[in-house]
Design a protein around this motif. Structure first.
Motif, mmCIF file in Angstrom:
data_model
loop_
_atom_site.group_PDB
_atom_site.id
_atom_site.type_symbol
_atom_site.label_atom_id
_atom_site.label_comp_id
_atom_site.label_asym_id
_atom_site.label_seq_id
_atom_site.Cartn_x
_atom_site.Cartn_y
_atom_site.Cartn_z
ATOM 1 N N SER A 62 0.849 -1.190 0.000
ATOM 2 C CA SER A 62 0.000 0.000 0.000
ATOM 3 C C SER A 62 0.887 1.244 0.000
ATOM 4 O O SER A 62 2.062 1.187 0.366
ATOM 5 C CB SER A 62 -0.925 0.014 1.225
ATOM 6 O OG SER A 62 -0.168 -0.002 2.430
ATOM 7 N N GLU A 121 1.238 5.179 1.277
ATOM 8 C CA GLU A 121 0.730 6.112 2.286
ATOM 9 C C GLU A 121 1.008 7.571 1.966
ATOM 10 O O GLU A 121 0.362 8.452 2.521
ATOM 11 C CB GLU A 121 1.341 5.766 3.650
ATOM 12 C CG GLU A 121 0.984 4.366 4.143
ATOM 13 C CD GLU A 121 1.587 4.060 5.496
ATOM 14 O OE1 GLU A 121 2.340 4.917 6.003
ATOM 15 O OE2 GLU A 121 1.298 2.979 6.047
ATOM 16 N N GLU A 128 -7.678 -0.003 -0.568
ATOM 17 C CA GLU A 128 -6.895 -1.191 -0.242
ATOM 18 C C GLU A 128 -5.407 -0.960 -0.496
ATOM 19 O O GLU A 128 -4.559 -1.524 0.187
ATOM 20 C CB GLU A 128 -7.390 -2.386 -1.058
ATOM 21 C CG GLU A 128 -8.766 -2.880 -0.650
ATOM 22 C CD GLU A 128 -9.207 -4.079 -1.469
ATOM 23 O OE1 GLU A 128 -8.367 -4.603 -2.238
ATOM 24 O OE2 GLU A 128 -10.371 -4.500 -1.350
ATOM 25 N N LYS A 129 -5.091 -0.118 -1.476
ATOM 26 C CA LYS A 129 -3.684 0.149 -1.793
ATOM 27 C C LYS A 129 -3.277 1.596 -1.529
ATOM 28 O O LYS A 129 -2.085 1.883 -1.389
ATOM 29 C CB LYS A 129 -3.389 -0.201 -3.262
ATOM 30 C CG LYS A 129 -3.476 -1.690 -3.559
ATOM 31 C CD LYS A 129 -3.002 -2.009 -4.956
ATOM 32 C CE LYS A 129 -1.521 -1.777 -5.127
ATOM 33 N NZ LYS A 129 -0.699 -2.675 -4.294
ATOM 34 N N LYS A 140 -3.334 4.613 0.942
ATOM 35 C CA LYS A 140 -3.580 4.997 2.337
ATOM 36 C C LYS A 140 -3.396 6.494 2.574
ATOM 37 O O LYS A 140 -3.504 6.950 3.715
ATOM 38 C CB LYS A 140 -2.635 4.211 3.256
ATOM 39 C CG LYS A 140 -2.713 2.692 3.088
ATOM 40 C CD LYS A 140 -4.096 2.138 3.337
ATOM 41 C CE LYS A 140 -4.126 0.619 3.199
ATOM 42 N NZ LYS A 140 -5.495 0.058 3.377
#
Length: 232
Positions: free
Chosen positions: A28, A30, A187-188, A190
């Motif tokens: 993921s 961020e 889901e990926k 953030k």
């Protein structure tokens, strides 16, 4: 810093995202908003076609470019403060190929929104393109319907096939559920600010014949974030 050097830096950063995504498909991300900087957004500006149709704002590339050195920093300041809000897309109906009298809607964004969308498109492609299946051809860089047909011909030649299923989903883009799509992206992705801007684009609304409509479903066809091709 020259345009070529700027392009090289932006491409290097995007290639880094793509590499990380390819190495770990479950990874993921961020921190993505720092990619929206003066250099990258100016590169997006220069990459847009100045001959495309105008959005609801009525601003073209030449007009925006006259004060580019002020407009881009101003845009970045608003984005950092979460003060940037995408405008509604202008809906245009165009003839549907192979169906006389039938039309399909295209959404034309304002010029500044196209700049932001182009950067978002590049980031999203860097994240997802490395993990897409090779047999997927829809709206992908370097792939098209002719490639899909060629691949299908090879497959049919090498294998015994009795049935080929062709499915056409009616009004697919117009019925995409925003909440489901956001859930998939989260889901990926953030980065909460990035996702908030994605949400704002979903909620910006469609301007059709002077009437503004907003909905919890549907995304305009033709937007830079919706596909890898340029909008009209």
């Amino acid at each position: 810093m020259g345009a070529t050097e700027t392009l090289s830096i932006t491409k290097t950063k995007l290639k880094r995202i793509a590499l990380l995504s390819k190495q770990d498909p479950r990874r993921s991300f961020e921190s993505l908003m720092h990619h929206f900087n003066e250099e990258s957004l100016k590169e997006c500006f220069h990459g847009l076609d100045g001959k495309k149709a105008l959005g609801a704002d009525g601003i073209d590339k030449e007009t925006y470019g006259k004060d580019l050195d002020q407009n881009i920093p101003n845009l970045i300041t608003r984005m950092k403060a979460m003060a940037y809000r995408p405008g509604p897309v202008r809906e245009v109906l165009i003839p549907k190929d192979g169906k006389p009298g039938a039309t399909r809607p295209l959404g034309i964004s304002g010029f500044e929104d196209k700049i932001v969308q182009k950067m978002m498109q590049q980031i999203l492609e860097s994240i997802y393109e490395p993990i897409f299946l090779e047999c997927s051809y829809g709206f992908r860089p370097g792939k098209g319907c002719h490639d899909a047909i060629k691949d299908l011909q090879h497959y049919l030649y090498d294998n015994v096939i009795q049935t080929v299923i062709d499915i056409d989903l009616k009004n697919f883009f117009g019925t995409i559920d925003h909440e489901i799509l956001e859930g998939i992206l989260k889901e990926k992705i953030k980065d909460t600010k990035f996702m908030r801007y994605i949400n704002r684009m979903f909620k910006a609304g469609v301007l059709s014949e002077g009437d503004l409509t907003k909905s919890d479903e549907g995304v305009p066809q033709g937007g830079l974030c919706e596909a890898s091709h340029n909008p009209p």
